[in-house]
Motif scaffolding. Sequence first.
Motif, PDB file in Angstrom:
ATOM      1  N   ASP A 105      20.595  51.365  -9.301  1.00  0.00           N
ATOM      2  CA  ASP A 105      21.862  51.880  -8.809  1.00  0.00           C
ATOM      3  C   ASP A 105      22.993  51.765  -9.822  1.00  0.00           C
ATOM      4  OD1 ASP A 105      21.626  49.050  -8.427  1.00  0.00           O
ATOM      5  OD2 ASP A 105      23.456  49.094  -7.212  1.00  0.00           O
ATOM      6  N   LEU A 106      22.799  50.999 -10.908  1.00  0.00           N
ATOM      7  CA  LEU A 106      23.866  50.768 -11.871  1.00  0.00           C
ATOM      8  C   LEU A 106      23.777  51.737 -13.047  1.00  0.00           C
ATOM      9  CD1 LEU A 106      23.905  46.859 -12.109  1.00  0.00           C
ATOM     10  CD2 LEU A 106      25.409  48.339 -10.757  1.00  0.00           C
ATOM     11  N   VAL A 107      24.944  52.206 -13.512  1.00  0.00           N
ATOM     12  CA  VAL A 107      24.959  53.014 -14.722  1.00  0.00           C
ATOM     13  C   VAL A 107      24.579  52.131 -15.903  1.00  0.00           C
ATOM     14  CG1 VAL A 107      26.746  54.563 -13.834  1.00  0.00           C
ATOM     15  CG2 VAL A 107      27.413  52.573 -15.199  1.00  0.00           C
ATOM     16  N   GLN A 148      28.809  47.418 -16.162  1.00  0.00           N
ATOM     17  CA  GLN A 148      27.959  48.333 -15.407  1.00  0.00           C
ATOM     18  C   GLN A 148      28.466  48.493 -13.975  1.00  0.00           C
ATOM     19  OE1 GLN A 148      24.035  46.332 -16.934  1.00  0.00           O
ATOM     20  NE2 GLN A 148      23.500  48.372 -16.149  1.00  0.00           N
ATOM     21  N   ASN A 197      31.678  55.977 -11.297  1.00  0.00           N
ATOM     22  CA  ASN A 197      30.647  57.013 -11.207  1.00  0.00           C
ATOM     23  C   ASN A 197      30.377  57.448  -9.774  1.00  0.00           C
ATOM     24  OD1 ASN A 197      28.546  58.635 -12.580  1.00  0.00           O
ATOM     25  ND2 ASN A 197      27.116  57.349 -11.446  1.00  0.00           N
ATOM     26  N   THR A 198      30.590  56.531  -8.826  1.00  0.00           N
ATOM     27  CA  THR A 198      30.230  56.813  -7.431  1.00  0.00           C
ATOM     28  C   THR A 198      31.410  56.797  -6.469  1.00  0.00           C
ATOM     29  OG1 THR A 198      29.844  54.478  -6.915  1.00  0.00           O
ATOM     30  CG2 THR A 198      27.969  55.744  -7.797  1.00  0.00           C
ATOM     31  N   THR A 210      29.967  51.918 -12.559  1.00  0.00           N
ATOM     32  CA  THR A 210      29.249  52.484 -11.419  1.00  0.00           C
ATOM     33  C   THR A 210      30.240  52.816 -10.308  1.00  0.00           C
ATOM     34  OG1 THR A 210      27.203  51.302 -11.942  1.00  0.00           O
ATOM     35  CG2 THR A 210      27.466  52.065  -9.679  1.00  0.00           C
ATOM     36  N   TYR A 259      31.245  48.187  -5.675  1.00  0.00           N
ATOM     37  CA  TYR A 259      31.069  47.938  -7.107  1.00  0.00           C
ATOM     38  C   TYR A 259      32.370  47.467  -7.745  1.00  0.00           C
ATOM     39  CZ  TYR A 259      26.632  50.384  -6.501  1.00  0.00           C
ATOM     40  OH  TYR A 259      25.380  50.761  -6.083  1.00  0.00           O
TER      41      TYR A 259
END
Length: 212
Positions: free
Chosen positions: A60-62, A86, A93-94, A90, A99
């Motif tokens: 689930d982590l970039v 990360q 990113n989401t 993340t 996070y």
Amino acid sequence: MRPKRRSRPASATLAGSLAALLAVGAVLGGATAATARESADRGSAPGTDRAWRLVDRSPDLVRPLALTVDGSLGARRAAQEIRLAQQLYTFWNTGEQRYLDAAVDRDFRDNTLPAGRPQGPTGPAVASRAFRAAVPDLRCELADLLVTGDRLTARLVFRGHFTGVFQGRAGRGQAVEFAAIDIQHVGARRITEDWHIEDNTTLLAQLGAAAG
């Protein structure tokens, strides 16, 4: 002592920050650092590289596409800082709050706070919602990550499509892509403060808005 803010054009400041980032990377690329680069096509990196072994492989982590780690850092501390990066990116990113909560301290301070954005850990959450109101499919690529002492320096690339609403203007699906540079200060457990600059000139042009 915290860096003083300077009034400079966003494009010039971004270029200067990127030049500084690359200069630091060149210094750290020698005997005092371990460096890894992940193939953007294959999503893989040399398994024997010390720096890459420190990356959290949770699906689930970039993950950073390129990583430079200060060789003076112990493996545990370096891995902790990489994971915080990360988690933070993340979040970008989401847009998922969990996070952000995992990455930043409750006393987190934004040292380059844009006008109208609340101080503290609420600020990034507000910014993320505003971005995603205009670009719902916004994604954040962690293109470069430098881990040096208690500092994280990241080069980010944001991408998506303007299908939402910005300043009362509805998007038509235009592609959006802009860069950012972050410097994060890591405390004992989480990120405690940051400095950041985004290429807002490019972003506003893509959104069809005039820079203020």
